[in-house]
Each structure stands twice: as C-alpha cells, then as structure tokens.
Design an enzyme around this catalytic site. Structure first.
Site, PDB file in Angstrom:
ATOM      1  N   LEU A   1     -36.319  39.552 -14.615  1.00  0.00           N
ATOM      2  CA  LEU A   1     -35.482  38.918 -16.003  1.00  0.00           C
ATOM      3  C   LEU A   1     -34.430  39.812 -16.138  1.00  0.00           C
ATOM      4  O   LEU A   1     -34.328  41.208 -16.375  1.00  0.00           O
ATOM      5  CB  LEU A   1     -36.266  38.774 -17.087  1.00  0.00           C
ATOM      6  CG  LEU A   1     -35.839  38.232 -18.299  1.00  0.00           C
ATOM      7  CD1 LEU A   1     -37.169  37.696 -19.040  1.00  0.00           C
ATOM      8  CD2 LEU A   1     -35.013  39.013 -19.193  1.00  0.00           C
TER       9      LEU A   1
ATOM     10  N   HIS B   1     -38.032  51.348 -19.961  1.00  0.00           N
ATOM     11  CA  HIS B   1     -36.676  51.715 -20.374  1.00  0.00           C
ATOM     12  C   HIS B   1     -36.264  50.901 -21.714  1.00  0.00           C
ATOM     13  O   HIS B   1     -36.805  50.150 -21.929  1.00  0.00           O
ATOM     14  CB  HIS B   1     -35.914  51.253 -18.980  1.00  0.00           C
ATOM     15  CG  HIS B   1     -34.473  51.461 -19.226  1.00  0.00           C
ATOM     16  ND1 HIS B   1     -33.512  50.872 -19.992  1.00  0.00           N
ATOM     17  CD2 HIS B   1     -33.632  52.083 -18.262  1.00  0.00           C
ATOM     18  CE1 HIS B   1     -32.372  51.375 -19.877  1.00  0.00           C
ATOM     19  NE2 HIS B   1     -32.583  52.103 -18.737  1.00  0.00           N
TER      20      HIS B   1
END
Length: 335
Positions: free
Chosen positions: A126, A229
């Site tokens: 994605l 992240h």
C-alpha cells in the site's frame, strides 16, 4: 474524485513511476520494470480466473484521480504466502526461568526464526502519494480490498496477515537491521529488502538458525522491535479497527509487526452487502460508504449511499459513472 480499480497492463509504466516514489521499507514494491510487468500479468489472471482455490497470485489495485487520469496510489492482495519459497518471520517467544539457589525468577525473550510453507493471504504494497493522503483516500485504497475477499472467499486463505513497515530513517537505515541482519548478510538494508522480492534463497543460506536473545541487543534496538514506521501508523490503526492484531511475529529485516485476522472476522468482510441499484434522489445526509463493483471488473469509490431497504440502494450519478455501472448491476458496500 478518486477510484480504486484493478490494475491493467496499460498501467505498467505509470505504476512503475509511482512505486519509484515509495521510498525504503516497502519490500513488496521494490520491483524492476520487468518484475512489475510480470506481476501485472499475474494480477490480470487473478481477477479474471474462474477457479476458487488460492494460489500465490497477486491482485494489484491502483487508485486513479479521475480528474487527471493519473495514478496516485496502489495496494495489493497476495492470495497465499509460502509455497515453493517459505514465508519467513521472527516469533517473539517468552520463556520463564527460575533459580531456587539465587531466588531469581525472570522472563527470557528470544526471536526464533519461523518458516511458513502453507501460509495465509497477505495484504500489502500500500502506497499513496503524500499530496493525496487524507479525506478518506487511504481508507478507500486499503479497505476496498476486503470487498474482493468478501466476494470470492474461496480464492483466499482462512487467515489474513499484513506486514507493517518497521522503523527506519529517510536513508533506509534500520536499527534492527544494523544490529542483527547486517552481521549475517553484509549488505545494506535496502539491498536485502529489494533482493527478497526476487528470491528468498539468500535468507535460508545466511540467516542465523539459532534464537536471538532479546536482552543481548542494544536498548535502542529492543525499543523498535514490533514498532511501525511513523508513516505506517495510520495504516496500522485502520487495520486494528478491522480486527487485525499482533500475535508476536515480526519482520526478519526491520522487526516491523505482522498483524493477523481470520478472514471471515475482518469487520469489512463480515459486513459486506450486495444490494441492487435503483434510480432516484440521494438525500444530502445519506451515509458515506465504500462502494465496489463485482470482482471481475473491480472498481471502488467512497460515496453517499441511500438505502431504500435491505436489498436496494440509490447512488449519486457521479458514483454510477465512476463505477461504470449498467442499469441492472448490483454493487457491494463496505462500512
């Protein structure tokens, strides 16, 4: 208005230009032009196939800005992981230890390598251009995939996973990789990250076979194990709302968490409905939902939906045009 649709071979070059902007850490998007073309060929087969048994085929989706025709995002479903090459992950295992002589009791954590040959379905790849993030676009790009799974459950495994991008900086520096992987592979994190999309043999050849003791790693490295992240936090939150949760598996390269959910327990899969479309006016306060077409010619948009009854809806004309609906078509709704 943006539409998420099945990728075609005509998307090859603009999609390559798009994924070149995705940066480090998105392993499944580290592709050459030839590899991307092959993936799109397999994806075309996946969307148009008749059989229902899950294989390793990818379903590649793109988000198109209808105003310009530009591709601004992409996502994917990999129908099955493992097989000829296993799916690798570290499992965080906690073992209780005790010494009567010292009157000490402790929990010892280790990272143990797992090889999964008959693996689950994986959602991943994605990426959405920064300037298009917000206003529900990321949700559309991610959640629309669950309509495909709801429509054709037999094509997917009973378990679905999502590998979350682990902690790394803008230059691709991963604390976990520097502390563990580099000592065995002797290359930079982005190199190994990219190579793993082509072949995983080097993992079997070089990966340490014995458990790695958590407490022997530097504290800053321990702090990133199982963490995502910063740019991945919205995706993690979105999947957690869908029922995905960690079960103690992390990525072998950057230690990002691997989220799991039973296929049929995913919120949007379980709530997916298949109404017929009727003509009429849509009230201004009508609920907004993700609306998709059938799997064979998949398209999805965020739209107002006016429910007449349990089996019939009215959609705005702009939605009907974006989905390329014919008069007798049915749609699938999520949310």
């Amino acid at each position: 208005m943006e539409v998420v649709r099945a990728a075609t071979l005509d998307d090859w070059e603009p999609l390559f230009d798009l994924i070149e902007r995705s940066g480090f850490g998105l392993t499944s998007l580290r592709l050459t032009k030839a590899q991307l073309h092959e993936r799109l060929e397999w994806s075309h087969f996946a969307f148009t196939r008749k059989s229902e048994r899950p294989g390793g085929e990818p379903y590649v989706f793109v988000m198109e800005d209808l105003a310009t025709g530009a591709l601004v995002g992409t996502s994917c479903i990999f129908a099955k992981t493992g097989g000829y090459e296993p799916f690798y992950a570290y499992e965080v295992v906690t073992e209780a230890k005790a010494s009567e002589e010292l009157d000490v009791r402790a929990s010892v954590r280790t990272l143990q390598l797992k090889r999964i040959h008959d693996g689950p379905t994986e959602i991943g790849s994605l990426f959405l251009l920064p300037e298009f993030r917000g206003q529900g676009r990321g949700s559309l790009l991610s959640i629309a995939r669950f309509s495909m799974i709801a429509q054709r459950p037999g094509r997917f495994a009973s378990e679905v996973i999502a590998e979350m991008r682990g902690v790394s900086d803008a230059q691709g520096h991963s604390p976990f990789w520097e502390a563990v992987g580099r000592h065995f592979f002797h290359v930079d994190f982005p190199v190994a990250d990219a190579l793993s999309t082509v072949s995983k043999k080097f993992i079997e050849d070089l990966m340490p076979q014995h458990p790695i003791y958590w407490d022997l790693l530097p504290a800053p490295v321990c702090a990133v194990i199982g963490q995502v992240h910063d740019q991945t936090r919205p995706a993690q939150t979105m999947l957690q709302r869908e029922g995905f949760a960690s079960r103690g598996l992390v990525d072998i390269f950057d230690a990002g968490p691997i989220l799991h959910s039973p296929r049929d327990a995913i919120r949007s899969v379980a709530s997916c409905r298949n109404p017929s479309v009727r003509t009429g006016d849509v009230p201004a306060d009508a609920k907004r939902q993700i609306v998709t077409t059938s799997a064979a010619r998949f398209r999805a948009v965020h739209s107002q939906v006016h429910w007449i009854d349990d089996g019939h809806v009215i959609l705005p004309e702009t939605t009907r045009r974006a989905l390329l609906l014919n008069a007798a078509d049915k749609v699938w709704t999520l949310g």
